[in-house]
Design an enzyme around this catalytic site. Structure first.
Site, PDB file in Angstrom:
ATOM      1  N   PHE A 112       0.854  -1.196   0.000  1.00  0.00           N
ATOM      2  CA  PHE A 112       0.000   0.000   0.000  1.00  0.00           C
ATOM      3  C   PHE A 112       0.893   1.250   0.000  1.00  0.00           C
ATOM      4  O   PHE A 112       0.784   2.115   0.859  1.00  0.00           O
ATOM      5  CB  PHE A 112      -0.943   0.044   1.216  1.00  0.00           C
ATOM      6  CG  PHE A 112      -1.750  -1.200   1.430  1.00  0.00           C
ATOM      7  CD1 PHE A 112      -2.919  -1.405   0.711  1.00  0.00           C
ATOM      8  CD2 PHE A 112      -1.341  -2.171   2.345  1.00  0.00           C
ATOM      9  CE1 PHE A 112      -3.689  -2.556   0.911  1.00  0.00           C
ATOM     10  CE2 PHE A 112      -2.092  -3.319   2.541  1.00  0.00           C
ATOM     11  CZ  PHE A 112      -3.255  -3.517   1.832  1.00  0.00           C
TER      12      PHE A 112
ATOM     13  N   ALA B  96       2.187  -2.701  -9.653  1.00  0.00           N
ATOM     14  CA  ALA B  96       0.777  -2.301  -9.561  1.00  0.00           C
ATOM     15  C   ALA B  96      -0.045  -3.573  -9.443  1.00  0.00           C
ATOM     16  O   ALA B  96      -0.293  -4.256 -10.434  1.00  0.00           O
ATOM     17  CB  ALA B  96       0.370  -1.512 -10.798  1.00  0.00           C
TER      18      ALA B  96
ATOM     19  N   ASP C 153       0.317  -0.667   5.307  1.00  0.00           N
ATOM     20  CA  ASP C 153      -0.347   0.603   5.648  1.00  0.00           C
ATOM     21  C   ASP C 153      -1.577   0.787   4.767  1.00  0.00           C
ATOM     22  O   ASP C 153      -1.616   1.642   3.890  1.00  0.00           O
ATOM     23  CB  ASP C 153       0.643   1.765   5.455  1.00  0.00           C
ATOM     24  CG  ASP C 153       0.054   3.096   5.880  1.00  0.00           C
ATOM     25  OD1 ASP C 153      -0.890   3.103   6.690  1.00  0.00           O
ATOM     26  OD2 ASP C 153       0.539   4.139   5.404  1.00  0.00           O
TER      27      ASP C 153
ATOM     28  N   CYS D 185      -5.548   3.143   9.915  1.00  0.00           N
ATOM     29  CA  CYS D 185      -5.888   4.567  10.002  1.00  0.00           C
ATOM     30  C   CYS D 185      -7.395   4.762  10.121  1.00  0.00           C
ATOM     31  O   CYS D 185      -7.897   5.867   9.942  1.00  0.00           O
ATOM     32  CB  CYS D 185      -5.319   5.337   8.809  1.00  0.00           C
ATOM     33  SG  CYS D 185      -5.954   4.759   7.234  1.00  0.00           S
TER      34      CYS D 185
HETATM   35  N1  SAH Z   1       1.680   4.106   2.981  1.00  0.00           N
HETATM   36  C1  SAH Z   1       1.279   5.246   2.197  1.00  0.00           C
HETATM   37  C2  SAH Z   1      -0.185   5.574   2.342  1.00  0.00           C
HETATM   38  C3  SAH Z   1      -1.128   4.432   2.019  1.00  0.00           C
HETATM   39  S1  SAH Z   1      -2.702   4.947   1.478  1.00  0.00           S
HETATM   40  C4  SAH Z   1       2.164   6.437   2.540  1.00  0.00           C
HETATM   41  O1  SAH Z   1       3.002   6.366   3.452  1.00  0.00           O
HETATM   42  O2  SAH Z   1       2.031   7.467   1.881  1.00  0.00           O
HETATM   43  C5  SAH Z   1      -3.429   3.486   0.968  1.00  0.00           C
HETATM   44  C6  SAH Z   1      -3.034   3.007  -0.403  1.00  0.00           C
HETATM   45  O3  SAH Z   1      -3.563   1.704  -0.555  1.00  0.00           O
HETATM   46  C7  SAH Z   1      -3.575   3.809  -1.583  1.00  0.00           C
HETATM   47  O4  SAH Z   1      -2.520   4.287  -2.358  1.00  0.00           O
HETATM   48  C8  SAH Z   1      -4.436   2.818  -2.378  1.00  0.00           C
HETATM   49  O5  SAH Z   1      -4.291   2.944  -3.796  1.00  0.00           O
HETATM   50  C9  SAH Z   1      -3.875   1.490  -1.939  1.00  0.00           C
HETATM   51  N2  SAH Z   1      -4.800   0.347  -2.005  1.00  0.00           N
HETATM   52  C10 SAH Z   1      -6.107   0.311  -1.702  1.00  0.00           C
HETATM   53  N3  SAH Z   1      -6.589  -0.957  -1.823  1.00  0.00           N
HETATM   54  C11 SAH Z   1      -5.546  -1.739  -2.203  1.00  0.00           C
HETATM   55  C12 SAH Z   1      -5.395  -3.144  -2.467  1.00  0.00           C
HETATM   56  N4  SAH Z   1      -6.413  -3.986  -2.352  1.00  0.00           N
HETATM   57  N5  SAH Z   1      -4.178  -3.594  -2.811  1.00  0.00           N
HETATM   58  C13 SAH Z   1      -3.123  -2.747  -2.907  1.00  0.00           C
HETATM   59  N6  SAH Z   1      -3.212  -1.426  -2.676  1.00  0.00           N
HETATM   60  C14 SAH Z   1      -4.396  -0.917  -2.321  1.00  0.00           C
END
Ligand code: SAH
Length: 393
Positions: A228, A277, A297, A337
């Site tokens: 994430f 991705a 996260d 969060c």
């Molecule tokens: N760790 C990051 C913030 C995470 S925000 C930082 O420090 O800036 C959460 C992220 O999770 C988003 O970018 C979103 O695109 C991604 N996300 C949401 N669902 C997801 C999934 N099922 N698999 C992978 N990524 C996902």
């Protein structure tokens, strides 16, 4: 002044300075206030208790002040001055190594419904209530007065955060002051592009600054998985910390592009980094067990109370996958969060995951949001970020 009268006995939480009036606590509303107007709140015995922004919805009034003072430019200047002075005390203002911080954190700064993040000379302002939207120009003027030359541009970004039912005008994103294409900011000496035009939140997750710095200290020689990753924050701290390799994963290909750009900005041509991705759960299922430092996260799994049980199951499932695959002697940084998930709930969810995987797990650090995201002591709901750093034997 238009007024809200509470049902008998419903003033208790306001007397303890809690900044919200729920619609169920209201006996009657006088004067037919518009959404976003400032109203006075009285007890059933007609005693003044608070003044705040009115809105149709479960939170009917967001309290701005507990005294009968005008809510005008001088009010905003006073509140913003307190917020700025606190960030100065934290060493966050005028620090050339870190020009990114949160200046206003809603209830935490006695400004419910308002978020202001600072990126270099740009302030990104976000309204979460109709009232803050209506007052945005006055707040922007006050911000210029309080910040002086430190803030040259103010970008307003509330398209996705305003109550969609309120019939509000001019909610489009755009610059209220200035207007700069410059969008590179700095955090602890690392640079990153901030996509305040389209990115999530105000463009960057400012709230993980201290936790990213902690991760850097554990990174030397490790195989890091940043799950994430969004703009890749944890990844470039890991690279600077001397990680042997860093893999960043996010389901959004835009996030992966941003991560690649940010890594290139700080570590051009560094072959230790790769970005994918891909869905988190799929990646965790197919990956091998090469990682010995994993960051989880995820986005908020529960935005409302009714989604809590499913959210907790989600956290358990996600963490269990990491516990299954992380190498012996590995370190897991795991976060939630979601505001509605308590610290104890989250810990229980991770505990269940650890037990399912039958790993021996120790808690090294218990993390939360940084000091520029303060929690108003009268509004414990403001504590939303929870993290655990775990050592997996
Ligand atoms: N760790 C990051 C913030 C995470 S925000 C930082 O420090 O800036 C959460 C992220 O999770 C988003 O970018 C979103 O695109 C991604 N996300 C949401 N669902 C997801 C999934 N099922 N698999 C992978 N990524 C996902």
């Amino acid at each position: 002044m238009k007024s809200v009268f509470l049902k008998s006995g419903k003033e208790e939480s306001l007397k303890r300075f809690h900044p919200w009036v729920f619609s169920g606590a209201i006996a009657r509303v006088e004067g037919d206030p518009e959404e976003g107007e400032v109203v006075d709140v009285y007890t059933s015995g007609k005693e003044f208790v608070a003044r705040g922004h009115y809105q149709v919805g479960s939170i009917a009034v967001r309290v701005l002040t507990f005294v009968q003072e005008p809510v005008d430019r001088s009010f905003w200047v006073r509140r913003l001055t307190v917020a700025r002075d606190m960030r100065r005390a934290l060493g966050l203002v005028g620090n050339p190594q870190s020009d990114t911080y949160r200046l206003v954190h809603g209830e935490g700064d006695n400004l419910p419904g308002l978020i202001i993040d600072i990126y270099g000379h740009t302030a990104v302002m976000q309204a979460h209530s109709a009232g803050m939207h209506l007052d945005r120009m006055e707040v922007a003027d006050a911000l210029c007065e309080v910040m002086g030359d430190d803030v040259e541009h103010i970008y307003y970004k509330s398209e996705t955060t305003l109550p969609f039912k309120a019939d509000l005008m001019s909610t489009e994103n755009g610059f209220l002051k200035g207007g700069s294409p410059e969008n590179v900011a700095m955090e602890n000496g690392l640079r990153f592009h901030v996509d305040w035009l389209k990115g999530q939140k105000t463009g960057f997750f400012v709230d993980q600054r201290d936790n990213r710095a902690l991760l850097e200290r554990y990174s030397a020689g490790r195989h890091v998985l940043n799950m994430f990753c969004y703009t890749g924050g944890f990844s470039f701290y890991a690279l600077r910390g001397g990680a042997a390799l860093v893999h960043s994963v996010d389901s959004s290909s835009k996030a992966i592009d941003l991560t690649r750009q940010n890594v290139a900005l700080n570590f051009p041509g560094d072959t230790r980094h790769e970005a994918f991705a891909e869905d988190a759960f799929k990646f965790l299922d197919r990956m091998d067990n090469q990682y010995d430092l994993i960051v989880l996260d995820p986005p908020a799994f529960a935005k409302h109370r009714d989604a809590l049980r499913n959210a907790l199951r989600g956290y358990t499932k996600l963490n269990a996958k990491a516990f299954e695959k992380i190498r012996s002697g590995g370190i897991l940084f795991t976060f939630s969060c979601s505001q509605v998930v308590s610290k104890q709930d989250f810990r229980n969810a991770v505990f269940t995951a650890a037990a399912q995987s039958r790993r021996s797990v120790r808690i090294l650090h218990q993390l939360t949001q940084p000091a520029d995201h303060p929690v108003n002591i009268y509004h414990p709901e403001g504590e939303y970020l929870k993290g655990l750093v775990l050592y997996v034997e």
